[in-house]
Design a protein around this motif. Structure first.
Motif, PDB file in Angstrom:
ATOM      1  N   UNK A 169       0.989  -1.091  -0.134  1.00 51.31           N
ATOM      2  CA  UNK A 169      -0.064  -0.059  -0.038  1.00 51.31           C
ATOM      3  C   UNK A 169       0.819   1.276  -0.191  1.00 51.31           C
ATOM      4  N   UNK A 170       1.939   1.225   0.695  1.00 53.62           N
ATOM      5  CA  UNK A 170       2.729   2.379   0.667  1.00 53.62           C
ATOM      6  C   UNK A 170       3.584   2.279  -0.617  1.00 53.62           C
ATOM      7  N   UNK A 171       4.297   1.461  -1.142  1.00 54.09           N
ATOM      8  CA  UNK A 171       4.681   1.560  -2.471  1.00 54.09           C
ATOM      9  C   UNK A 171       4.127   1.867  -3.505  1.00 54.09           C
ATOM     10  N   UNK A 172       2.590   1.695  -3.613  1.00 57.05           N
ATOM     11  CA  UNK A 172       1.812   1.974  -4.710  1.00 57.05           C
ATOM     12  C   UNK A 172       0.776   3.114  -4.361  1.00 57.05           C
ATOM     13  N   UNK A 173       0.889   3.546  -3.091  1.00 60.04           N
ATOM     14  CA  UNK A 173       0.258   4.684  -2.714  1.00 60.04           C
ATOM     15  C   UNK A 173      -1.380   4.360  -2.770  1.00 60.04           C
ATOM     16  N   UNK A 174      -1.653   3.258  -2.185  1.00 61.78           N
ATOM     17  CA  UNK A 174      -2.928   2.643  -2.139  1.00 61.78           C
ATOM     18  C   UNK A 174      -3.407   2.307  -0.694  1.00 61.78           C
ATOM     19  N   UNK A 175      -4.625   2.231  -0.513  1.00 58.98           N
ATOM     20  CA  UNK A 175      -5.239   1.917   0.939  1.00 58.98           C
ATOM     21  C   UNK A 175      -4.843   0.626   1.148  1.00 58.98           C
ATOM     22  N   UNK A 176      -4.745   0.057   2.023  1.00 58.55           N
ATOM     23  CA  UNK A 176      -4.811  -1.565   2.474  1.00 58.55           C
ATOM     24  C   UNK A 176      -5.792  -2.172   1.990  1.00 58.55           C
ATOM     25  N   UNK A 177      -7.005  -1.495   2.177  1.00 56.31           N
ATOM     26  CA  UNK A 177      -8.367  -2.180   1.701  1.00 56.31           C
ATOM     27  C   UNK A 177      -8.363  -2.256   0.009  1.00 56.31           C
ATOM     28  N   UNK A 178      -7.763  -1.397  -0.519  1.00 57.53           N
ATOM     29  CA  UNK A 178      -7.629  -1.476  -1.765  1.00 57.53           C
ATOM     30  C   UNK A 178      -6.652  -2.762  -2.377  1.00 57.53           C
TER      31      UNK A 178
END
Length: 210
Positions: A169-178
């Motif tokens: 999530x941090x690497x791809x700038x996504x939420x963990x839910x995503x």
């Protein structure tokens, strides 16, 4: 574009660049005007040199990836065409390169005449795909419901690298839910129920590489 197709060779292996230069300089109507040992250097040279086609490798050690360099080059108005020339023919690499704006995608085991034809096609703005690459893309088009998206291949590649959902999530700038949602879709498309099985199946099918 002049009658001479001006080329930039971007590859971190000097022997590969030397071989390509010898091959392409001997081809009528081709001129190798610059070489880059890093993706960052390729982006800079594509802006400062009068180049028609960039032959771009994808892996450059720890620096910028070839797909990122392709995107940076393709984003400029009047930019040269980018022809990816790499060892890797997985869905993950192919999709990333095409999404970035590559005009063509060839594998390094291509015959010299196929490479020369691809360079001419790229210079003319026509797509140039290795037969194996075209076949993989056709397979994706025939079965879109089971084909992983570019984002899904990125997530799965990071899973294969051992990253947790939080790290992804941090690497791809996504939420963990995503990230979890992507994994659910990946499992469904691959017909698996675990991270390990997803990676193994994706490697076996040529979607990602270990």
């Amino acid at each position: 574009m002049s009658d001479v197709i001006r080329l930039l060779l971007a590859d971190d292996h000097p022997v590969v660049r030397a071989g390509l230069r010898a091959l392409l300089d001997g081809e009528p109507g081709f001129e190798v005007v610059a070489e880059a040992a890093t993706a960052e250097q390729a982006v800079a040279l594509a802006e400062t040199e009068a180049v028609d086609v960039v032959l771009m490798d994808l892996q450059f050690g720890s620096g910028m990836h070839g797909s990122a360099a392709t995107a940076a080059i393709a984003a400029r108005p009047g930019a040269p065409r980018v022809l990816v020339l790499t060892t890797y023919g997985t869905d993950a690499e192919i999709l990333a390169a095409i999404e970035a704006g590559a005009t063509g995608y060839l594998l390094k085991d291509a015959p010299p005449e196929e490479l020369a034809a691809a360079v001419r096609n790229a210079a003319a703005g026509r797509s140039a795909l290795a037969p194996a690459v075209a076949h993989r893309l056709m397979d994706r088009m025939r079965a879109p419901a089971t084909a992983l998206s570019l984002r899904e291949t990125e997530v799965l590649r990071l899973v294969a690298d051992g990253l947790s959902n939080q790290q992804i999530s941090k690497r791809l700038f996504l939420s963990q839910a995503t990230v979890k949602s992507h994994l659910v879709h990946i499992y469904g498309k691959l017909g698996v129920d675990s991270r390990t099985a997803a990676v193994a199946t994706a490697v076996e099918r040529g979607i990602i590489r270990r």
